[in-house]
Design an enzyme around this catalytic site. Structure first.
Site, short mmCIF file in Angstrom:
data_model
loop_
_atom_site.label_atom_id
_atom_site.label_comp_id
_atom_site.label_asym_id
_atom_site.label_seq_id
_atom_site.Cartn_x
_atom_site.Cartn_y
_atom_site.Cartn_z
N LYS A 123 -1.26 -9.45 2.92
CA LYS A 123 -0.57 -8.99 4.13
C LYS A 123 -1.46 -7.97 4.82
O LYS A 123 -2.11 -7.16 4.15
CB LYS A 123 0.77 -8.34 3.75
CG LYS A 123 1.48 -7.68 4.92
CD LYS A 123 2.86 -7.20 4.54
CE LYS A 123 2.91 -5.80 3.96
NZ LYS A 123 2.32 -4.73 4.79
N ASP A 165 0.84 -1.19 0.00
CA ASP A 165 0.00 0.00 0.00
C ASP A 165 0.89 1.25 0.00
O ASP A 165 0.39 2.38 -0.12
CB ASP A 165 -1.01 -0.01 1.16
CG ASP A 165 -0.36 0.03 2.52
OD1 ASP A 165 0.88 -0.07 2.61
OD2 ASP A 165 -1.11 0.16 3.53
N ASP A 193 -1.12 -6.29 -0.48
CA ASP A 193 -1.15 -5.59 0.81
C ASP A 193 -2.55 -5.02 1.04
O ASP A 193 -3.03 -4.20 0.23
CB ASP A 193 -0.11 -4.46 0.74
CG ASP A 193 0.34 -4.00 2.10
OD1 ASP A 193 -0.04 -4.63 3.11
OD2 ASP A 193 1.09 -3.00 2.15
N GLU A 223 -1.61 -5.36 8.53
CA GLU A 223 -0.80 -4.78 9.60
C GLU A 223 -1.44 -4.96 10.96
O GLU A 223 -2.67 -4.87 11.09
CB GLU A 223 -0.63 -3.27 9.35
CG GLU A 223 0.15 -2.95 8.10
CD GLU A 223 0.36 -1.45 7.92
OE1 GLU A 223 0.07 -0.66 8.85
OE2 GLU A 223 0.83 -1.07 6.82
N GLU A 261 8.92 -4.64 10.60
CA GLU A 261 9.40 -3.37 10.02
C GLU A 261 10.04 -2.47 11.07
O GLU A 261 9.46 -2.26 12.16
CB GLU A 261 8.23 -2.63 9.34
CG GLU A 261 8.67 -1.29 8.75
CD GLU A 261 7.66 -0.63 7.82
OE1 GLU A 261 6.60 -1.24 7.55
OE2 GLU A 261 7.94 0.49 7.38
O1 KIV Z 1 3.32 -1.05 1.65
C1 KIV Z 1 4.45 -1.49 1.77
O2 KIV Z 1 5.30 -1.42 0.88
C2 KIV Z 1 4.76 -2.12 3.03
C3 KIV Z 1 6.19 -2.16 3.43
C4 KIV Z 1 6.65 -0.81 3.84
C5 KIV Z 1 6.39 -3.12 4.53
O3 KIV Z 1 3.90 -2.52 3.73
#
Ligand code: KIV
Length: 276
Positions: free
Chosen positions: A118, A50, A89, A120, A187
């Site tokens: 993914k 994202d 993401d 968070e 991270e």
């Molecule tokens: O969005 C992204 O690229 C990420 C990374 C910063 C871990 O989530």
């Protein structure tokens, strides 16, 4: 590409790579050409992050990108990825509100061609991870610095800087592993915290700014290529190219040729065979 892992990367390949101590090469990609070049370079895993909000859309943070926008980018990257494992993401509010929203959003990433998603957060997001994994979706957790909670964290701050803080990051990672995640991304933590989390989990732990003691390294492709336009300059990213200068040079040269009337040249013209 490691010789013993030449085929399409799967969750099982990632597990075996961890067992063999083979470090995973993980890059963000948001478009077909970049994903194609990463694929040719033998990159193992691609994240449609994202971070596209900032790298591709010029937004000030990751919060403004929509699920639809992420899916468009995911379709392009997935089309290019022949061997790499592709992770979509989940953007802000595509999983936080409810289990059902999380499953529907994650499912849309799979339909777009991703192999996994993914999301968070640690303990507080574990029920969502459980709901998605119960629905058969491969989920990667993301703990430590979680940019979707930037205001709560007080900015882009290194996490897990003391043993107590690192242990809280580990608890978050464990909650995600117990909820069924196949891997965890860590991270912006010091190397000691990276080692603590890796030692404390059995699933692969990948790092972005988490030091060397993890199972693979993720970077934002714009950070290593030098084409990020903005002020965020992470300490952990090393530059491997200066795409910004090269693109600007090409555009200036083109502008000079157009203004001087030397482009187009005869070799660029279509011939006039048959012209009356
Ligand atoms: O969005 C992204 O690229 C990420 C990374 C910063 C871990 O989530």
């Amino acid at each position: 590409m490691p010789e013993q892992f030449p085929k399409r990367v799967t969750v099982e390949t990632l597990r075996r790579m961890k067992q063999c101590g083979e470090r995973v090469v993980f890059l963000t990609a948001y478009d077909y050409p970049t994903a194609t070049f990463a694929e040719r370079a033998g990159v193992d895993m691609l994240l449609i992050g994202d971070s596209a909000a900032m790298t591709m859309l010029g937004l000030p943070s990751t919060l403004g990108i929509t699920l639809e926008e992420m899916l468009t980018l995911s379709r392009a990257v997935s089309r290019a990825a022949k061997r790499a494992f592709v992770v979509g993401d989940m953007p802000f509010l595509s999983y936080q509100p409810s289990d059902e929203i999380a499953i529907r959003s994650a499912g849309a990433f799979l339909v777009a061609g991703c192999h996994a998603v993914k999301c968070e957060g640690g303990r507080r997001i574990a029920p969502r991870v459980r709901a998605m994994t119960d629905a058969g979706i491969a989920v990667m957790g993301h703990v430590g610095l979680t940019p979707q909670s930037l205001t709560q964290l007080g900015g882009y701050r290194v996490q897990g800087k003391t043993r107590a803080a690192a242990e809280r990051v580990l608890e978050d990672a464990r909650a995600i592993e117990e909820a069924g995640a196949f891997a965890v991304l860590l991270e912006a933590v010091p190397p000691e915290a990276g080692a603590l989390v890796r030692e404390g989990l059995s699933v692969p732990v990948y790092g972005i700014g988490a030091g060397p003691h993890v199972d693979g390294q993720l970077v934002i492709s714009h950070d290593i290529l030098g084409n990020f336009v903005g002020t965020v300059a992470p300490k952990f990213a090393s530059r491997y190219a200066n795409i910004d200068a090269e693109v600007e040079r090409a555009f200036r040269a083109f502008a000079t040729d157009v203004r001087a009337g030397v482009f187009p040249r005869p070799e660029h013209w279509y011939d006039t065979t048959g012209w009356e």
